[in-house]
Write a protein that holds these residues in place. Sequence first.
Motif, mmCIF file in Angstrom:
data_model
loop_
_atom_site.group_PDB
_atom_site.id
_atom_site.type_symbol
_atom_site.label_atom_id
_atom_site.label_comp_id
_atom_site.label_asym_id
_atom_site.label_seq_id
_atom_site.Cartn_x
_atom_site.Cartn_y
_atom_site.Cartn_z
ATOM 1 N N LEU A 91 -2.826 -6.672 3.510
ATOM 2 C CA LEU A 91 -3.962 -6.129 2.755
ATOM 3 C C LEU A 91 -4.499 -4.885 3.452
ATOM 4 N N ALA A 94 -1.735 -2.038 3.833
ATOM 5 C CA ALA A 94 -1.540 -1.351 2.557
ATOM 6 C C ALA A 94 -2.712 -0.423 2.272
ATOM 7 N N LEU A 98 -1.028 3.017 2.797
ATOM 8 C CA LEU A 98 -0.519 3.293 1.449
ATOM 9 C C LEU A 98 -1.635 3.622 0.463
ATOM 10 N N HIS A 99 -2.872 3.629 0.952
ATOM 11 C CA HIS A 99 -4.037 3.942 0.127
ATOM 12 C C HIS A 99 -4.165 3.009 -1.079
ATOM 13 N N GLU A 100 -3.769 1.763 -0.908
ATOM 14 C CA GLU A 100 -3.958 0.808 -1.999
ATOM 15 C C GLU A 100 -5.398 0.324 -1.960
ATOM 16 N N LYS A 101 -5.982 0.201 -3.142
ATOM 17 C CA LYS A 101 -7.388 -0.209 -3.212
ATOM 18 C C LYS A 101 -7.552 -1.691 -2.895
ATOM 19 N N ASP B 84 1.732 -2.833 -6.326
ATOM 20 C CA ASP B 84 1.146 -2.628 -4.997
ATOM 21 C C ASP B 84 1.769 -3.606 -4.019
ATOM 22 N N LEU B 85 1.923 -3.154 -2.770
ATOM 23 C CA LEU B 85 2.397 -4.076 -1.732
ATOM 24 C C LEU B 85 1.393 -5.209 -1.543
ATOM 25 N N SER B 86 0.090 -4.853 -1.600
ATOM 26 C CA SER B 86 -0.936 -5.872 -1.369
ATOM 27 C C SER B 86 -1.079 -6.832 -2.548
ATOM 28 N N SER B 135 -3.760 -0.751 -8.162
ATOM 29 C CA SER B 135 -4.497 0.452 -7.776
ATOM 30 C C SER B 135 -3.643 1.708 -7.663
ATOM 31 N N ASP B 136 -2.462 1.602 -7.056
ATOM 32 C CA ASP B 136 -1.720 2.836 -6.808
ATOM 33 C C ASP B 136 -1.144 3.423 -8.092
ATOM 34 N N THR B 139 -4.241 5.209 -9.636
ATOM 35 C CA THR B 139 -4.590 6.431 -8.921
ATOM 36 C C THR B 139 -3.448 6.792 -7.982
ATOM 37 N N SER B 141 -1.112 8.326 -5.282
ATOM 38 C CA SER B 141 -1.462 9.025 -4.057
ATOM 39 C C SER B 141 -0.893 10.450 -4.110
#
Lengths: 123, 158
Positions: A91, A94, A98-101, B84-86, B135-136, B139, B141
Motif C-alpha cells: 500500500l 505503491a 507509483l503514485h497510487e491513491k 493498481d498494484l495496491s 486511481s492510476d 489519474t 502519472s
Amino acid sequence: MNKTITLVLIAEFWITIGQVCFKKSANRLNAQETDGKSWIMHLLGSVFSYPTLWIGATAILVGMLFWFAALSSGELNSVYLLGSIQYIFALFAAHYFLHEKINKTKLIGTLLITLGIILTAAS
Amino acid sequence: MEKITKINQLPVKIFLLIIANDLLDTLAQLLMKKGLGLCDLSSVASYFQHLFNFSNPHIFLFWIGLGIYLSNFFLWMKVLSNTDLSVALPLASSSYILIPFAAVFFLHEFVKPIRWLGLVLIVFGIYFISKSKPSDLLTPSPDLPCQGEGINIGDTHE
C-alpha cells in the motif's frame, strides 16, 4: 517461530520491491504501441529491454529463496498468515513509488485483510 | 480501439484473472511445500543441496510447483497492466482463504476456529478493495501519457 518471522519479513521486503518493479514495467508496457502484436508477444518482446523487469525478477527471486526457507521452517499456515505484512508494504510502496491513491475504501479493505490475518496469526 | 467504458471499480474480467492467478499460486505453493518436506536450514549450502538432490523423488514436486509459479508471471503482468498494484496484491489474498482449506485437506494440518473468523474479515476486506476506485487509471502519472490499445478500461471522467 522467531526464525520464521524474520525470514518472512525479509522475503516480503524483497517481494514488494519486485512487485513495484513489475508494476512499473506493466505501466510502460501499456504506454507503448503494440504494433498489432498480441499482448503476450508484446510482453515477450519487451522482456529484454526493460531493466525494471530484470530488477523485479531478481528481487522476487531473492524474496522467494527466503520465502522457501520460511516455508520449510514452519507450518504453511503460519508462514502464509505472517506474509500479510505484504499488503501494508505494498500500500505504501505503491503510494510513494507509483503514485497510487490511498482512498478510504482501499484503506478499509487493506486494514480488514490485515486485521483478519493478525487475528488468525495471533491464535 | 476497443470501446472505452466508464468504470469506477474493478472489472469482473480482471477480478477473475486475479482469482485464476491465485488458484495457480496456491497449487504451486502446495506442490513446493510437499516437495520440500523438512530440509536442513543450518547453511545455505545444505539448503541448495536439498533443492538439487534429485535422488529424492519428492523434490520433483517442488520443481513442478516452481514451474507453475514462474508461468504465473505472464498472468500477473496481464493483471498489473489493468489494475493498481495496491488493489491487485490484496485481492490476491483470496489464497488466504484457499490455503487453509488446502492445508486441512491435503497436508492434514490443523486450522484453529479463530482462524476461520479471521478469514471472514479477509473476505470483507477483499470486497471493499474490489469496490475501490482504480486511481492510476483515473489519474495517469506523468510518465504514463496514454493507455495502450486493447485496454478497455480507464475513462478519466466519472
